[in-house]
Enzyme design. Structure first.
Site, mmCIF file in Angstrom:
data_model
loop_
_atom_site.group_PDB
_atom_site.id
_atom_site.type_symbol
_atom_site.label_atom_id
_atom_site.label_comp_id
_atom_site.label_asym_id
_atom_site.label_seq_id
_atom_site.Cartn_x
_atom_site.Cartn_y
_atom_site.Cartn_z
ATOM 1 N N GLU B 267 0.818 4.682 -0.524
ATOM 2 C CA GLU B 267 0.298 5.687 0.406
ATOM 3 C C GLU B 267 0.082 6.936 -0.438
ATOM 4 O O GLU B 267 1.022 7.450 -1.027
ATOM 5 C CB GLU B 267 1.302 5.884 1.534
ATOM 6 C CG GLU B 267 0.759 6.662 2.702
ATOM 7 C CD GLU B 267 1.164 8.113 2.651
ATOM 8 O OE1 GLU B 267 0.500 8.872 1.915
ATOM 9 O OE2 GLU B 267 2.133 8.471 3.327
ATOM 10 N N CYS B 304 1.712 14.417 3.889
ATOM 11 C CA CYS B 304 0.546 13.552 3.629
ATOM 12 C C CYS B 304 -0.467 13.699 4.760
ATOM 13 O O CYS B 304 -1.643 13.428 4.569
ATOM 14 C CB CYS B 304 0.906 12.079 3.494
ATOM 15 S SG CYS B 304 2.628 11.680 3.654
#
Lengths: 531, 531
Positions: B267, B304
């Site tokens: 990720e 994120c």
């Protein structure tokens, strides 16, 4: 009325021959070239095909499951409409014989229709819903709803050994279409006319149901460049491949090195170990030998699930069994191989193996000279100790060849099982009295294969919900997926979650009323209820 | 009693410092080194950790879901037992503050316990059963039964920005443990003492429940070599990673180049576009500005899912809105950044962006000098035309920075949406009167993200069944999977099918009697019934 083979690429339902290079196929029964020339696709044609697929995807990603199901049914019907021309063309290009090809056609159309059923049932989108909890402390919980959506244009590489079931309209294409993904097929250069016929059938279905022309294209080519150009095109979202380890790995590597890497679902070589436990051999050795030889010689041994490795424990019965198999293999006329490169590859692979220490050749081990591509039915033997010390002995001999590995004891057989590389399948034959030994072996074999077979043979892969046709590398590049069976569709889908999106804007699968009447996981439990 | 930090690698529950190189962490509030030295793991230590994990897997692959659930609960309890020492150590190493870290601890223990619930419910193994049809024509159908099994030892790379929830005992580790996979964690070098505390907690759980010691190891290191050695070790079966695009891609490339490639669930960066439709801005511009600034500055913008890109249509209201956001950003004191390399990286990223043509800086755009690592809250603006022509403008500014993209028309805004790269999330703010425009945008955004948010903000990722925290590259290397939410467990599992295996030898999930009482797909329909 038979289709006239034009030898061109079929790009978004238009024949195209922008290149100059052509190639021909060879009839493996006669080693004579077949009457058509086919044009190698050039880069601009591949680009056109992928761009048309991208345009088609802008529409097809909105198609309902029912619309896609109708299309799959129509493709199946159009394949049947090709009639005997398909069987004869394929037989000429592959030498597989009309009975086998008739069966494979049924499997191929059956597979398309099974995906249609899956779509009509509808739960394959894996809808998961967590309802809102506005009063939760310390923070409210949003409504989160997630389902699978199609990934985008898929490149499919056809296999040589299943000109129908793993080729232009085979499992990869059927599952990608079912997902809603356009497909660009790279035809196998050994059956280009067969491939063109399938393209004709798919294009007829596209016309009948008014699908976008770019939903399907067929790329012909006998060079590595054609495939590499396709895989590295930025418009391709995923790749399905069936073929050799070498070719599969090259495609995997090219896809992984792209600026935006994409998944490659490559089903490659496998030796499919078969373990024959002592009491099973004692009880029904003759039946086992007959079954093994039948499985080994099916399609001239050119199955990905061919039982190329047989593990046994040393005994007089084992010696007799191997002798019996060798005699049966020797007595059966070897079949025609698909092409010269498979004949040559098999000859090289066996030659490499028999040069290793401690290898005994019971029968075969040589090319059969004559009009056809052909290799003798071959039985080799080694010891478990030699096998464990030599990873090369786990390489595939693609054809009617098996290697017996004889262990001095059950313990040594277990050691050999621990040494196994990744395979599509493993098989155990056991008697009632072998059950304890079998249980341990079964759980150990599970770690290295995709499918475990009990008292059967690995050839013959059922197209069903639970089928797992995959396995750890080198059997595949994607062991968490299958290329046969209903879950194959998941390879070409991707989840998206919707947070607090109003019901009217949600896709039907996620709406409160469950208008598709599908199974969903709602707040952790399975249900078809409306919310 | 506080744990004494020893600065060593924790290999199968034994401290290890075979190497000579050490490194230290830095308190980002003071730029002073923290009091401990940590040993870079050397190759032999990494090898020991992976071998111990392999040995542990020989046991853990047989562990029941209940046994694994107990373990997860115990890990959660042991994390709580670390008490304030954990919060203070992490605060010293990350500067995130006690309130945020307290919340993140709750999220981390909650996540472990939620996986425990998933295991106790049991249906996560995706059991699919096709019953035998011995009378089927032309051939009988075998019984085929398939479920998911754990993959093997997993390497987890910790993130800097979530020292609890995406680190040693974070989502990757929790889901790998839940699957039954041993884990070797590569700690993030910016919070090594925090990592050692978590290792202590996990090892306490291993002792309490008599799990194999190799079920968990912690590798410390501040060099690229440590991570590369771990990823390329033949005993590692999969990788979970959270961090930058550059580091994630390097790990992906190393894993893909292995003799046996393995999946990397990385990720990476994301700019998380937020679309503010005109009527929403007109109706509730001030609320939106406040919400956006809160989301942007959460954790000093180091999420994120930070909303780093805001798309709007040109109007006086839009100008006023951007001015409002810039003022609010300017008025809020900028937070402490996690470390010097993030400060430097952010300064470089913004400097690169502002050098592009057509970029306007409303506020910020510079490092804040002082005792702490700190960057000014920053608001940039460009036109949709410039954005569409310049892929560099889609690169992440990891920190409290957002780029407004102002389109001349709704049509131009749609064009900008089509130009978007892969992202974890996209958000739409709309009024009732914007619904038509929103629907089209929603379906277009779906193609490039993992999660779509309606009238909310992307920060704050619920740990639930339906959560999808993933998205097309460069957001992740594996868009078909999620790193948050219950389906994250599937990353570390693989299906195996059992063909005609006697009921007594089948795993419980596949037995006729359904002794685990789980949901299964039996002959195509969902059921908890026995067969």
């Amino acid at each position: 009325m038979p289709v006239v083979i034009n030898g061109r690429n079929q790009i978004a339902n238009k024949p195209s021959n922008e290149g100059r290079e052509t190639f021909t196929a060879v009839n493996p029964r006669t080693k004579q070239t077949t009457p058509y020339a086919f044009f190698n696709a050039i880069t601009t044609e591949i680009d056109q095909a992928v761009r048309a697929a991208t345009d088609a995807f802008a529409q097809s990603r909105h198609f309902s499951a029912h619309k896609l199901a109708e299309f799959l049914d129509q493709v199946a019907a159009e394949i049947e409409n090709l009639g005997d021309q398909l069987l004869h063309t394929a037989d000429e290009e592959t030498g597989l014989g009309i009975p086998r090809l008739t069966g494979e056609r049924g499997r191929t159309t059956g597979q398309l229709r099974k995906f249609g059923e899956l779509l009509r049932e509808g739960s394959y989108v894996d809808a998961i819903i967590d309802t809102a909890q506005p009063d939760r402390q310390p923070l409210p919980r949003s409504s989160i709803r997630r389902q699978l959506f199609p990934l985008g244009p898929v490149a499919v590489f056809s296999a040589s050994n299943f000109p129908f079931a793993f080729s232009v309209a085979g499992g990869d294409t059927a599952s990608a279409f079912a997902a809603g993904c356009p497909v660009v097929v790279k035809a196998h250069p050994c059956h280009p006319a067969t491939s063109e016929l399938f393209a004709h059938a798919i294009n007829r279905a596209i016309e009948q149901l008014d699908f976008p022309a770019g939903f399907f294209s067929l790329i012909q080519g006998n060079t590595i460049e054609v495939g590499q150009t396709l895989v590295t095109h930025p418009g391709i979202a995923a790749v399905g491949f069936t073929g050799s380890l070498r070719a599969g790995r090259a495609i995997y590597d090219a896809a992984a090195a792209r600026p935006i890497p994409i998944p490659v679902f490559a089903e490659m070589g496998s030796v499919n170990p078969v373990i024959l436990l002592p009491n099973a051999v004692a009880e029904r050795g003759d039946n086992l030998a007959a079954g093994l030889v039948q499985s080994l010689t099916l399609g001239s041994g050119q199955f990905c699930t061919n039982p190329g490795l047989v593990l046994m424990v040393k005994s007089p019965e084992t010696d007799a069994f191997i002798k019996n198999v060798a005699e049966k293999m020797n007595a059966q006329s070897p079949g025609v191989l698909l092409n010269g490169s498979i004949e040559q590859g098999l000859a090289n692979a066996v030659a490499t193996t028999v040069k290793r220490p401690f290898i005994q050749t019971h029968t075969g081990g040589e090319v059969v000279a004559g009009d056809s591509f052909c290799y003798a039915n071959t039985v080799l033997q080694t010891s478990a100790a030699a096998f464990c010390n030599d990873p090369l002995l786990q390489e595939e001999h693609f054809g009617p060849v098996t290697l017996f590995v004889v262990a001095d004891s059950m313990g040594e057989l277990e050691t050999a099982v621990h040494a196994l590389h990744g395979n599509l399948t493993a098989t155990i034959h056991a008697a009632e009295s072998d059950l304890n030994a079998a249980q341990t072996l079964l759980m150990d074999l599970k770690e290295t294969v995709g499918r475990l077979i009990w008292n059967g043979f690995p050839t013959g892969v059922e197209v069903s919900h639970a089928m797992q046709h995959g396995g750890p590398y080198p059997a595949t590049t994607a062991p968490a997926t299958t290329s046969v069976g209903m879950t194959a569709i998941k390879r070409f889908m991707r989840p998206v979650a919707f947070q607090d999106v109003p019901d009217a804007l949600l896709p039907p699968a996620l709406q409160d009323a469950n208008p598709l009447n599908i199974w969903r996981i709602v707040d952790g439990d399975w249900s078809k209820q409306r919310i």
